[in-house]
Scaffold this active site. Structure first.
Site, PDB file in Angstrom:
ATOM      1  N   CYS A  23      13.117   3.112   0.758  1.00 45.50           N
ATOM      2  CA  CYS A  23      13.411   4.524   0.487  1.00 45.50           C
ATOM      3  C   CYS A  23      14.312   5.032   1.611  1.00 45.50           C
ATOM      4  O   CYS A  23      14.052   6.049   2.225  1.00 45.50           O
ATOM      5  CB  CYS A  23      12.136   5.347   0.370  1.00 45.50           C
ATOM      6  SG  CYS A  23      11.066   5.210   1.800  1.00 45.50           S
ATOM      7  N   ASP A  81      -0.787  -5.854   2.541  1.00 45.99           N
ATOM      8  CA  ASP A  81      -0.343  -4.782   3.448  1.00 45.99           C
ATOM      9  C   ASP A  81      -1.091  -4.933   4.771  1.00 45.99           C
ATOM     10  O   ASP A  81      -2.234  -5.380   4.800  1.00 45.99           O
ATOM     11  CB  ASP A  81      -0.589  -3.395   2.864  1.00 45.99           C
ATOM     12  CG  ASP A  81       0.324  -2.354   3.488  1.00 45.99           C
ATOM     13  OD1 ASP A  81       1.360  -2.002   2.873  1.00 45.99           O
ATOM     14  OD2 ASP A  81       0.023  -1.904   4.622  1.00 45.99           O
ATOM     15  N   ASP A  83      -0.520  -9.435   7.859  1.00 45.18           N
ATOM     16  CA  ASP A  83       0.906  -9.257   8.102  1.00 45.18           C
ATOM     17  C   ASP A  83       1.681 -10.024   7.037  1.00 45.18           C
ATOM     18  O   ASP A  83       1.451 -11.222   6.840  1.00 45.18           O
ATOM     19  CB  ASP A  83       1.243  -9.779   9.503  1.00 45.18           C
ATOM     20  CG  ASP A  83       2.637  -9.362   9.927  1.00 45.18           C
ATOM     21  OD1 ASP A  83       3.589  -9.578   9.150  1.00 45.18           O
ATOM     22  OD2 ASP A  83       2.773  -8.828  11.040  1.00 45.18           O
ATOM     23  N   ALA A 100       0.825  -1.217   0.000  1.00 44.96           N
ATOM     24  CA  ALA A 100       0.000   0.000   0.000  1.00 44.96           C
ATOM     25  C   ALA A 100       0.863   1.274   0.000  1.00 44.96           C
ATOM     26  O   ALA A 100       1.938   1.270   0.601  1.00 44.96           O
ATOM     27  CB  ALA A 100      -0.901  -0.003   1.243  1.00 44.96           C
ATOM     28  N   PRO A 101       0.433   2.335  -0.680  1.00 45.84           N
ATOM     29  CA  PRO A 101      -0.863   2.528  -1.353  1.00 45.84           C
ATOM     30  C   PRO A 101      -0.927   2.007  -2.790  1.00 45.84           C
ATOM     31  O   PRO A 101      -1.912   2.269  -3.462  1.00 45.84           O
ATOM     32  CB  PRO A 101      -1.031   4.048  -1.326  1.00 45.84           C
ATOM     33  CG  PRO A 101       0.378   4.571  -1.419  1.00 45.84           C
ATOM     34  CD  PRO A 101       1.233   3.592  -0.657  1.00 45.84           C
TER      35      PRO A 101
HETATM   36  N1  SAM Z   1       5.064  -0.505  -2.008  1.00 50.87           N
HETATM   37  C1  SAM Z   1       4.236   0.616  -1.625  1.00 50.87           C
HETATM   38  C2  SAM Z   1       3.987   1.477  -2.825  1.00 50.87           C
HETATM   39  O1  SAM Z   1       4.766   1.432  -3.781  1.00 50.87           O
HETATM   40  O2  SAM Z   1       2.996   2.216  -2.830  1.00 50.87           O
HETATM   41  C3  SAM Z   1       4.848   1.387  -0.459  1.00 50.87           C
HETATM   42  C4  SAM Z   1       5.108   0.512   0.729  1.00 50.87           C
HETATM   43  S1  SAM Z   1       5.662   1.374   2.147  1.00 50.87           S
HETATM   44  C5  SAM Z   1       7.303   1.664   1.798  1.00 50.87           C
HETATM   45  C6  SAM Z   1       5.736   0.099   3.329  1.00 50.87           C
HETATM   46  C7  SAM Z   1       4.411  -0.522   3.676  1.00 50.87           C
HETATM   47  O3  SAM Z   1       4.653  -1.621   4.567  1.00 50.87           O
HETATM   48  C8  SAM Z   1       3.400   0.348   4.403  1.00 50.87           C
HETATM   49  O4  SAM Z   1       2.252   0.484   3.614  1.00 50.87           O
HETATM   50  C9  SAM Z   1       3.068  -0.415   5.694  1.00 50.87           C
HETATM   51  O5  SAM Z   1       1.705  -0.365   6.031  1.00 50.87           O
HETATM   52  C10 SAM Z   1       3.474  -1.809   5.305  1.00 50.87           C
HETATM   53  N2  SAM Z   1       3.815  -2.749   6.397  1.00 50.87           N
HETATM   54  C11 SAM Z   1       4.457  -2.497   7.566  1.00 50.87           C
HETATM   55  N3  SAM Z   1       4.608  -3.641   8.270  1.00 50.87           N
HETATM   56  C12 SAM Z   1       4.042  -4.625   7.530  1.00 50.87           C
HETATM   57  C13 SAM Z   1       3.864  -6.016   7.721  1.00 50.87           C
HETATM   58  N4  SAM Z   1       4.335  -6.615   8.818  1.00 50.87           N
HETATM   59  N5  SAM Z   1       3.230  -6.725   6.767  1.00 50.87           N
HETATM   60  C14 SAM Z   1       2.761  -6.108   5.656  1.00 50.87           C
HETATM   61  N6  SAM Z   1       2.887  -4.790   5.433  1.00 50.87           N
HETATM   62  C15 SAM Z   1       3.534  -4.060   6.345  1.00 50.87           C
END
Ligand code: SAM
Length: 356
Positions: free
Chosen positions: A283, A185, A212, A163-164
């Site tokens: 990032c 996500d 998760d 997400a997003p």
């Molecule tokens: N890939 C996305 C994009 O291009 O739009 C951005 C991802 S962002 C860097 C990291 C994401 O990891 C967040 O949306 C967060 O909610 C999610 N996140 C954090 N811990 C997580 C977990 N244990 N399992 C799955 N998602 C997780």
């Protein structure tokens, strides 16, 4: 279809390895701070432990200052024209130009343009945006991981931490809405944004799942031919977007982020078939979240190797030595970007292949 799973339990690996080496490093880094690094930290408003790390990464303090200056400047925005909604890229480009936009083609990505000058309507409010004509990015580097993943219409892809949906929708576009993508996500709020973006962009090959990401192998077994983990990170490459990052993350936060990333990467590797490709990205320019995470995961998994990303953009090599700690030599095949060298966010990408 959207499946919501709210609770889960995840076992930690419990092994030390490269993660163990990080635990003592914070104190050592702080002790290496000197008058000059402290002066720079205070001038630009960073915590003291950060500047010696940048000196270690970049080699000298004059370049560190160049990078900190670049972090003070706004990021260039970009758009990826969505061929799932508009077959002809030029139609969307022409419509934006009629609104007063000046766009410049990004040479290394087929569908994307930098916004050189914004038009009369903000880019997140045009008709073309609402019709799913493009995805709007706050920088450029997010375009790199899907290209490095290089999915084909016959692939089964897992996008873990999706997400997003910037990368999910890009992957779906590269696959021409064929094959299958599972986008996972954990965040309720961000998951909503993911679903909105999938609908807006006309994506039809994605199953979105709120759970998760560490549960992916338990839920799917070893199923995916390609995998992306765009990991949750501390954002040390996007200080332009969040200046509070200069002071809000202490070294122990980096270690905690690293441990979560290792768990997510190991789960992503487990869910990938032998011969499959896994892309890990953040990032962040923190080696603690980048090379140390990859080093720990490949050591523990024991069945993946790092390969050079096949993308038409020159990246800096991954770090193989950090404050006297030797990391596996193959980490040099990972890619890094820095704002002052590449004109984009600080970013990290690493391509892994699972052995047959
Ligand atoms: N890939 C996305 C994009 O291009 O739009 C951005 C991802 S962002 C860097 C990291 C994401 O990891 C967040 O949306 C967060 O909610 C999610 N996140 C954090 N811990 C997580 C977990 N244990 N399992 C799955 N998602 C997780």
């Amino acid at each position: 279809m959207v499946i919501v799973i709210v609770r889960c339990v995840v076992a930690s690996s419990g092994k030390a390895g490269f993660s163990g080496l990080l635990k003592d490093l914070g104190g050592r880094i702080l002790r290496s701070a000197d008058h000059e690094t402290r002066r720079i930290a205070s001038r630009y408003g960073y915590l003291d432990y950060m500047i010696p790390r940048y000196r270690e990464i970049l080699g000298d303090l004059s370049e560190v200052v160049e990078m900190l200056e670049a972090f003070e400047k706004p990021l260039v925005k970009s758009v990826r024209i969505n061929t799932l909604r508009f077959r002809d890229i030029n139609e969307v480009v022409d419509r934006l130009e009629m609104l007063g936009y000046k766009l410049s083609k990004i040479p290394w990505e087929r569908f994307s343009y930098v916004i050189v000058e914004q038009g009369r309507v903000p880019p997140g409010a045009t008709h073309e945006f609402l019709l799913g004509g493009y995805y709007l990015y706050r920088g450029i580097a997010s375009l790199i991981p899907p290209i490095a993943l290089n999915p084909s219409p016959s692939d089964r892809v897992i996008d873990n931490a999706a997400a997003p949906g910037g990368k999910t929708t890009h992957i779906a576009q590269l696959m021409g809405n064929s094959g299958v993508v599972v986008a996972v996500d954990v965040s309720r709020e961000r998951f909503r944004a993911l679903r909105t973006n999938l609908e807006r962009m006309g994506v039809e090959n994605v199953l979105a799942l709120r759970t998760d990401g560490r549960r992916v192998p338990e839920l799917f077994g070893t199923y995916f031919t390609k995998a992306l983990l765009d990991a949750p990170c501390t954002g040390e490459g996007i200080i332009q977007l969040d200046p509070s990052r200069k002071t809000k993350t202490v070294f122990d936060d980096l270690v905690r982020a690293h441990l979560r990333q290792v768990q997510l990467l190991l789960a992503t590797i487990r869910a990938t078939v032998p011969g499959g490709r896994i892309v890990y990205s953040t990032c962040s320019i923190a080696p603690e979240e980048d090379e140390f995470t990859v080093a720990e995961a490949i050591e523990e998994a024991g069945n993946v190797r790092i390969v050079k990303p096949d993308i038409p953009l020159k990246l800096d090599p991954g770090i193989t030595e950090y404050f006297g700690i030797r990391l596996p030599e193959e980490l040099k095949y990972c890619g890094r970007t820095y704002p002052h060298r590449h004109g984009m966010e600080g970013f990290f990408v690493c391509v892994l292949e699972k052995e047959l």
